[in-house]
Design a protein around this motif. Sequence first.
Motif, PDB file in Angstrom:
ATOM      1  N   SER A  98     102.951  31.544   0.948  1.00 35.41           N
ATOM      2  CA  SER A  98     103.470  30.749   2.059  1.00 35.41           C
ATOM      3  C   SER A  98     103.015  31.440   3.341  1.00 35.41           C
ATOM      4  O   SER A  98     103.764  32.213   3.953  1.00 35.41           O
ATOM      5  N   GLN A 147     101.884  32.679   7.055  1.00 28.69           N
ATOM      6  CA  GLN A 147     102.452  32.520   8.390  1.00 28.69           C
ATOM      7  C   GLN A 147     101.632  33.322   9.373  1.00 28.69           C
ATOM      8  O   GLN A 147     101.217  34.453   9.093  1.00 28.69           O
ATOM      9  N   ARG A 162     103.925  28.474  10.108  1.00 29.38           N
ATOM     10  CA  ARG A 162     103.878  28.795   8.682  1.00 29.38           C
ATOM     11  C   ARG A 162     103.665  27.527   7.868  1.00 29.38           C
ATOM     12  O   ARG A 162     104.005  26.423   8.298  1.00 29.38           O
ATOM     13  N   ASP A 217     104.868  25.939   4.546  1.00 31.91           N
ATOM     14  CA  ASP A 217     105.869  25.954   3.477  1.00 31.91           C
ATOM     15  C   ASP A 217     105.411  25.031   2.359  1.00 31.91           C
ATOM     16  O   ASP A 217     104.960  23.902   2.618  1.00 31.91           O
ATOM     17  N   SER A 219     106.303  23.538  -1.823  1.00 33.23           N
ATOM     18  CA  SER A 219     107.312  23.355  -2.855  1.00 33.23           C
ATOM     19  C   SER A 219     106.627  22.855  -4.114  1.00 33.23           C
ATOM     20  O   SER A 219     105.631  22.124  -4.052  1.00 33.23           O
TER      21      SER A 219
END
Length: 651
Positions: free
Chosen positions: A319, A321, A397, A399, A401
Motif C-alpha cells: 500500500s 504512500q 497513498r 489503498d 482491498s
Amino acid sequence: MRGNVGTAVRLLAAVTLTALLISPVAMSQPPGDGGVSAAPTLPLVQLGAPADLAFYGIQGTETLTIPVPSGLAPVALNVTTQLPVNVQSATVTVMQEDRTLSRVDIPPGERVPVSIPLAGAEIVDNAVTVILRSYLLPVPGYCLDPTNPLRFSDGAVAFAGVEIAPTVVADFLPPVLRQLTIFVSAEPSQAESDATVRLATAIAAQFGSQAPDIIVVPLPDRQSAPPGPSAPLQRQILIREGPDVGVSLLPTDGVPALIIEGPPDALANQSRLLASDVNRLALASKAVAGPLNSTPQLPGDQTTLRRLGQPGVNAVALSPQVNIGLDQTRLGRSAHGIRVHLQGSYTPLPESIGGQLVASIAGETIDRWPADSSGAIDRWVDVPDRLLQRYTNLGLRLDISGDTGRCGEFQPLTLTIDGESPVLSSPADPPVPGGFQSMPQSLMPRTVVGLGGGFDDLRRATDIMVGLQRLSALPIDTSVMPLGDAVADSAPALLVSAERWTDDTVALPIEPGADGELTVQRAGEPGETTTLTLDPALRFGSLQTVYDDGRSMLVATSNDAPEQVDALLSWLGENVQRWSSLDGTAVIATADRQPVVYGADQAEEQDTDAPSAPDAGLPWWAWAAIALAAVSVVLAVVVIVARARRKSPTS
C-alpha cells in the motif's frame, strides 16, 4: 553452539573496532605537515545527514552523502542497530556505484553497536556518496511487518588522515564546519553591522542542516587580528571597515583567520563573496569581489514540485504512500489557495483487487478517488488554508482491498508523482498561517534589520537571523539600519531593542506598562485587547510577531530586562527544532522558568462548508415561531398515526 560463538566473536570485533575508532588515543594523534587536527569521529547530524536511518521491507535502501574535509577520508560508519521483530538475521551492504565497499552482518538484539567499513570510498567534490542496502531474513513461519524497519541510530562517521589548513580564499570554509566566530569592533559602525548580519545569515544558508555555531565576538582593544588560532573544523573571520578592499587570509599557526575589509560602500559586497558561486575561483590568499547580488530568484504564482525541491517522489509497497513537501520558504512568501496538479502513475490493479487514492494532510483526508485500470494520476488537489503550515506535507497513498496472499505475497505496487506537477498559489494577506509559523517566509526575500544600538543588539540580531535562516530553504537577504529607519521602512523587518519598546506606531501582542500591568491582544480576536496586572511586577524578554498594513515584523525587546532576551535566544539556539516548532504570536522568557508561548491556541476560522449553529441572539418572536412550528409538526404526526390505527383491521 558454533553459530552463537561466531555471533559473539563478530559482536566483540565490532565493539572493539568502534572503541578504537572513537578512543581518545585516535583523537589525539599529532597532526602531520600542513595539518591542523587529527582525524575526528563526527555524528551524522553534524555532517548534515539524518542521525537515524530506517530500512523498510525485506530489502531496504538508504543513500548517504558524507562531506569530507580536505586531508581526511571516511573509514567507518558507527551505528547502534535494532533488528525488527521476528527477523532471524540481517546483512547490510555498502555500495558506491558498482563497487561493493563492505558487507556486515547485523547481530541480534536491541541497541547493538556495529561498525560498517567505508574504506576505499571515492571522494568527489569533497564528499562521499554511498548506498546502504539491507537484507532481512524473517524467522521461519513468521511474516515481516512492513511498518517495523531495521533501524540505525546514533550514527557517526570515523575519519582517517589530517585536516589540511587552507592556503587560498576558496578553501577557507571547509565542507564540515562546527563553529564560525565573527570578530567585529566593540562599537561597530553601521557598515560593519550590516556586513556581519549578511555574512552570518549567508553562512547559515550555505551549511544548512549542519547548523554550525555562529557567534559574534567583540575584537579586543588595539588588536588587528583574532587573539588565537581556531580549533579543528572551526573558522574565524574579522570584519573591519577601512580603506583597503577585499577578502584575505591572515597567516597564523594552524588555520589562518580571514579578514573582510572595505569602506562603508563596499564592505557589504565583500561579505557576499564567501557564499557566492564565484568564491570557488578565489584561488589566491586575497580576492576582491565585484558587484554581487544576494537576493534569490523566487518562483511566481505558478511553479512545479521540482522547483520546490522535489524532482519526483515514488514508493514501492503493498500500500504505497508518498509525501509531497509544500515549503512556503521555497515560495519565498506567505501563500494561500495552494493547488497541486498531481501527475504521475501507479501500478494498474487486477480485477480481483479494488483500490482508491487518498490525499491527506496531518491525518485528515482532503480528497479521494477510485483507482482504475489506466494507472494514471491526473488530479487537482486543493490544500485548505486552515491546514497550511510553514512546511505542509501532502500525503498520497494507494489503498487496496482483496486477497493479497499470505505475508502480502501480492506483487508490490509502485506509486509515482512527477516532479513537473504544477503548483499554484496566491500571496496571503494576512499571512497563512500567522505568527511565528509565518516566519521567515513573510520576511522574504529582503528583511530590514533595525538595531536599537550597540554591539549587544548586533549580536542578538545575528542570532535571530541565523535561527530564521535555518528554517528557510532559500537565502534571506538583509539590510541593517538604525531602529527608527527600519520602523519607518515598508519592507518586512526584524526590530531589536532589547532594553524596552518605545515606538507607539508598532503595537505588540504583549505590551508591558507601569506597575506590572500588561496590555494583551486577544488571540483570535483582532483589535480586541485586555489587561493583566502582575504583583509583583514581572521582568521578561520577548520575541513578538506583528502584522500591520501588509507588513510582517519580528520584534525582540523586554521591559528593562535585556538579559532575559539573551536567555530566550540562548534557549532557542540550543536546539534547531525549537525555532521550527515555535508557534503563536509571542514568546516570553522570565528568570527560572521555561519560555512561555502566547497565541498558539487561537481559534481556527469556521469552515464555511460546515452547517452553522443556531444563532443564540434571535429575537423572542423568532424563537416563538420555531416552537410553534415544532408543536404543529408533532400534532400532525399524532393525528396521522391515530387515523391509521382506526383504519387497520382488528385482530
